[in-house]
Design an enzyme around this catalytic site. Structure first.
Site, short mmCIF file in Angstrom:
data_model
loop_
_atom_site.label_atom_id
_atom_site.label_comp_id
_atom_site.label_asym_id
_atom_site.label_seq_id
_atom_site.Cartn_x
_atom_site.Cartn_y
_atom_site.Cartn_z
N ARG A 191 8.42 -10.72 -8.85
CA ARG A 191 7.74 -11.97 -8.51
C ARG A 191 8.53 -13.22 -8.88
NH1 ARG A 191 2.41 -9.50 -11.19
NH2 ARG A 191 4.11 -8.61 -12.43
N TYR B 166 2.66 7.11 -4.54
CA TYR B 166 3.04 7.49 -3.18
C TYR B 166 3.38 8.98 -3.16
CZ TYR B 166 3.13 2.56 -1.81
OH TYR B 166 2.78 1.27 -1.51
#
Ligand code: FNR
Length: 363
Positions: free
Chosen positions: A326, A186
């Site tokens: 996760r 990013y």
């Protein structure tokens, strides 16, 4: 005494334990306003109910063009601030703590969300369908995304101000801590790495760290002395000629000097097609190097799924906290279950109001 369920204090805030929820984009702002909803309240509160010592939100854009997808959460206007306040209220109501992850996706923004079944997975959204022209260190695209516009110095200064403004809004909305997204290719990471930043102005060469360090410094000023500030980095670029954990440890020293309290060590995401091997705990060594050489608290993340594995990461001195991604989606009460598995005294058990039923049904 377990390491995982030993409280951690950063500045004025004590986190009850070191099992934290990793930031995970949900792309669930269906109306494309960047305003979180009742869905987000339920989503984030469940991790707090499940005993996580800190819940870190999904990447939340500091500017509209800093979103990954049109459905991203944002924190650049008053109605988004008010919406986030209802989420922090929900998390606090169940005894949790919550940090916002502030982000600018740079050249990786403006894409379709990649939810299973969505058309155009991971392709750029055309402007006529609500996409936008993205900003980058240069005009080179990430993979087959649309090419970004090379940011001017003024635009990068504006990005720094946007991080500070969003951080101020975050404190107003009741967040307990702020995390800056300086990883995964990013904008902050794109400027940081010699692989993607070959600029010849003050933002390139010796100025590659400028954007991230200036954003962190501006955010520290905006939030005052009490609120903990975390920065997520890609401790290793996972790209030929890229930064390694020793480079990141040097950066961490600079970040500490401008008021960063903990460096959250992920990796990669910088270039398309990089080869990752995601064995259990694959990013823990990066966190260990940054902690030792950078002299700064770290968080480790990446396939930490098991209570004893997490406990060992902390006991080894590789990190001060673990981020669980996760595995927390699979089991939002991961922390509570880990406490039971480690038999940690004083660790999160079930929420207070459930206890009346103890011994009557399942025990
Ligand atoms: C992520 N990840 C991520 N990282 C980040 O810094 N900001 C983000 O918004 C997201 N979004 C995101 C969405 C989803 C659905 C996943 C699965 C992952 C990366 C995440 O925080 C974590 O670093 C990795 O998933 C590795 O940790 P686990 O999942 O192996 O525990």
């Amino acid at each position: 005494m377990t390491a995982l369920f030993t409280p951690l204090t950063l500045r004025g805030t004590t986190f009850a334990n070191r099992a934290w929820t990793s930031p995970m984009c949900m792309y669930a702002c269906e109306d494309r306003t960047g305003r979180v909803t009742a869905w987000h309240r339920a989503h984030y509160a469940q991790f707090a109910l499940g005993g996580a010592g800190l819940v870190v939100t999904e990447a939340t854009a500091v500017l509209p063009e800093g979103r990954v997808t049109p459905q991203d959460a944002g924190l650049w206007n008053d109605s988004q601030t008010a919406a986030w306040a209802t989420v922090t209220e929900a998390v606090h109501a169940v005894g949790g703590k919550i940090a916002v992850q502030l982000a600018h996706a740079g050249r990786k923004g403006g894409k379709y969300r990649g939810l299973p079944g969505d058309a155009h997975r991971n392709r750029s959204v055309p402007v006529e369908e609500g996409g936008w022209s993205t900003l980058g260190a240069s005009d080179e695209p990430f993979g087959d995304y649309a090419p970004p516009r090379s940011a001017t110095g003024d635009e990068l200064d504006q990005v720094v101000r946007a991080f500070a403004a969003s951080a101020r809004r975050a404190v107003e909305a009741g967040f307990d801590a702020i995390e800056l997204h300086g990883a995964h290719g990013y904008l902050l990471h794109e400027l940081l790495s010699p692989v993607t930043n070959r600029r010849e102005d003050d933002w390139g060469g010796g100025g590659r760290e400028r954007l991230l360090v200036a954003a962190a410094a501006a955010v520290r000023v905006a939030i005052g002395d009490e609120v903990p500030l975390l920065v997520r980095v890609s401790a290793e670029d996972v790209a030929p000629g890229g930064l390694d954990a020793h480079d990141t440890a040097r950066l961490a020293r600079r970040l500490r000097e401008v008021g960063v309290d903990l460096v959250d060590c992920s990796s990669g995401g910088l270039v398309a097609g990089a080869d990752y091997s995601e064995e259990p705990g694959y990013q823990v060594p990066g966190a260990a190097v940054v902690r030792t050489e950078g002299g700064v608290p770290t968080a480790a993340v990446g396939r930490i799924t098991d209570a004893w594995q997490a406990e060992q990461v902390l006991r080894d001195g590789s990190a001060d906290a673990v981020m669980i991604g996760r595995a927390m989606l699979r089991d939002p009460h991961w922390a509570r279950h880990a406490a039971a598995e480690l038999d940690a005294p004083g660790a999160p058990v079930e929420p207070r109001y459930y206890r009346a039923w103890r011994g009557t049904v399942l025990d």
